[in-house]
Design an enzyme around this catalytic site. Structure first.
Site, PDB file in Angstrom:
ATOM      1  N   ALA A  10      30.059  -2.393 -10.948  1.00  0.00           N
ATOM      2  CA  ALA A  10      30.962  -2.800 -11.967  1.00  0.00           C
ATOM      3  C   ALA A  10      31.356  -4.290 -11.197  1.00  0.00           C
ATOM      4  CB  ALA A  10      32.117  -1.883 -11.990  1.00  0.00           C
ATOM      5  N   ARG A  16      29.375 -12.700 -21.663  1.00  0.00           N
ATOM      6  CA  ARG A  16      29.385 -12.357 -22.887  1.00  0.00           C
ATOM      7  C   ARG A  16      30.428 -12.086 -23.661  1.00  0.00           C
ATOM      8  NH1 ARG A  16      23.597  -9.442 -23.829  1.00  0.00           N
ATOM      9  NH2 ARG A  16      24.021  -9.014 -21.652  1.00  0.00           N
TER      10      ARG A  16
END
Length: 459
Positions: A10, A16
């Site tokens: 993580a 994006r």
């Protein structure tokens, strides 16, 4: 079971997503993606769960809490490098390690457990979670040998024409023999265009070393979907919402229009409760049996009893009893407690207030920092004046009191049991039990006053 470990990657920023919020903290059905993965891993009975954090490390740690240990990846140098951050904790241990991703919120503990089971049952060095899809374009293909074991994983851009026709793809989720994983991670190089250390290279090294690598094909490809942008985030939310809603309906809850009903992953609803369209139930809300909720209601972190009716209203962080009527257009703000058979009606706002059994505030009323006993009637337009510009003060109203319309109760003030407050009164002193309080000036009528105003205006 002991000697089972989970590593959840993580550390990525998620460019994006085009967001100030780090990717794994974006919510799916009311909960950050990383929490979904940590919670499912927690149900899979691991000895220890590690979360590899990087960008937004402190925020991600806060979301993870005490349910996993966070390890910092200072530089993001690929998935293999990320897993290697747990070497100090795991490299010398026997057991099984599963690698998961913080941006795959749909993964379930059942799938994780099946992957572990097949890897341990077959004494494999590793097991790859795979899926078969009609259009595998863009995904790495899983190529099996004659025995059905994994021969190699080839990326789409590197696949030949025969390999491109293979529809079994690599989901990126793996289960490893722990010692072999960390031994080979140190042999992985970054001799590639990105200059990164890739976890799938460990699979290649295992195959080269004649180690047994198997594949477990999941029936639910959707579980393995990663979220990299807002479109995929919406798709994950839709898929999870459908699953939550279907589970609710199977358990006896009526959703009049499931497509426009939004339930959190952590809420619970009793059987024979009916949820109308446009309703949002979030957080850890618990709703009893036989209730009617909606349309267009929002409930967040509330406990609601049985046979309660809530219509076009907003409720937050409050406790509601049985057979209560709320709405339409009521707002129950945090720390409120509404007892059985009470009524909070049209355009009533309640904040940090306890309303006793069978008491009523039917319309156009504000109740803040108040305590109402049983069988109290609050007239239309009544206000508890709880704020002096600096501090908040309490209003107490005894059992059976009757408050007339358009009354102002200036706190701190106590209205006794069975007392009456005349309509239009502004009460600044406490009222004894069974007394009548009138606090308004005597009416004066001035004859022909309007005619005099008109004369002055015209001359």
């Amino acid at each position: 079971m002991s000697n089972r470990y989970a590593i959840i990657l993580a550390a990525g920023k998620g460019t994006r997503m085009k967001s100030k919020l780090y990717k794994v903290l974006h919510q799916v059905c009311g909960k950050p993606m990383i929490r979904h993965v940590v919670d499912e891993a927690g149900r899979a009975d691991f000895s220890k769960i590690y979360v590899i954090v990087g960008h937004g490390a402190n925020d991600v740690k806060a979301a993870v809490g005490k349910d996993a240990e966070c390890l910092l990846q200072k530089e993001q140098l690929g998935t293999g490098h990320a897993v290697l951050q747990a070497a100090d904790q795991l490299a010398d241990l026997d057991g099984t390690t599963v690698v998961l991703y913080g941006d795959t919120p749909l993964i379930t503990h059942q799938t994780i457990e099946k992957l572990i089971h097949i890897q341990e049952e077959q004494h494999a060095a590793a097991a790859v979670l795979t899926a078969t899809i009609e259009d595998p374009t863009g995904y790495g293909r899983v190529i099996r040998d004659a025995s059905g074991n994994v021969a190699k994983i080839v990326e789409d851009k590197d696949a030949n024409s025969d390999e491109k026709r293979v529809k079994e793809i690599n989901t990126g989720i793996y289960c490893f023999n722990n010692r072999k994983l960390f031994t080979l991670l140190r042999q992985v190089t970054n001799n590639n265009a990105q200059g990164e250390y890739y976890l799938p290279d460990v699979i290649g090294l295992l195959v080269q070393g004649s180690e047994k690598v198997i594949a477990y094909e999941t029936e639910s490809f959707e579980e393995t979907l990663g979220v990299n942008d807002r479109i995929q985030l919406a798709a994950a939310g839709k898929y999870m919402q459908e699953h939550i809603n279907q589970t609710m309906m199977k358990n006896g809850v009526t959703l009049v229009d499931p497509a426009s009903t939004y339930l959190s992953a952590e809420c619970t609803i009793g059987n024979d409760t009916v949820i109308y369209p446009g309703t949002i139930i979030s957080g850890q809300s618990r709703i009893g049996s036989g209730c009617t909720v909606g349309p267009h209601s929002q409930i967040k972190n509330c406990v609601i009893g049985d046979e309660t009716q809530i219509e076009q209203s907003v409720l937050e962080d409050s406790w509601i009893g049985n057979r209560v009527q709320i709405g339409p257009f009521a707002h129950i703000r945090p720390l409120s407690k509404i007892h059985d058979q009470a009524k909070v009606g049209n355009f009533v706002e309640v904040k940090n207030t306890e309303i006793g059994e069978r008491s009523k505030a039917s319309h156009l009323t504000y109740l803040g920092d108040a305590t109402l006993g049983k069988d109290v009637n609050m007239g239309c337009g009544t206000i508890t004046v709880n704020y002096d510009g600096k501090d908040k003060f309490a209003t107490k109203i005894g059992d059976g009191a009757f408050i007339g319309c358009n009354a102002n109760l200036v706190a701190p003030v106590t209205i006794g049991e069975g007392a009456f407050v005349a309509a239009g009164s502004t009460i600044t002193q406490s009222v004894n039990n069974n007394a009548l309080a009138i606090a308004r000036s005597r009416q004066t009528n001035k004859e022909n006053y309007a005619l005099k105003l008109n004369y002055r205006a015209n001359h």
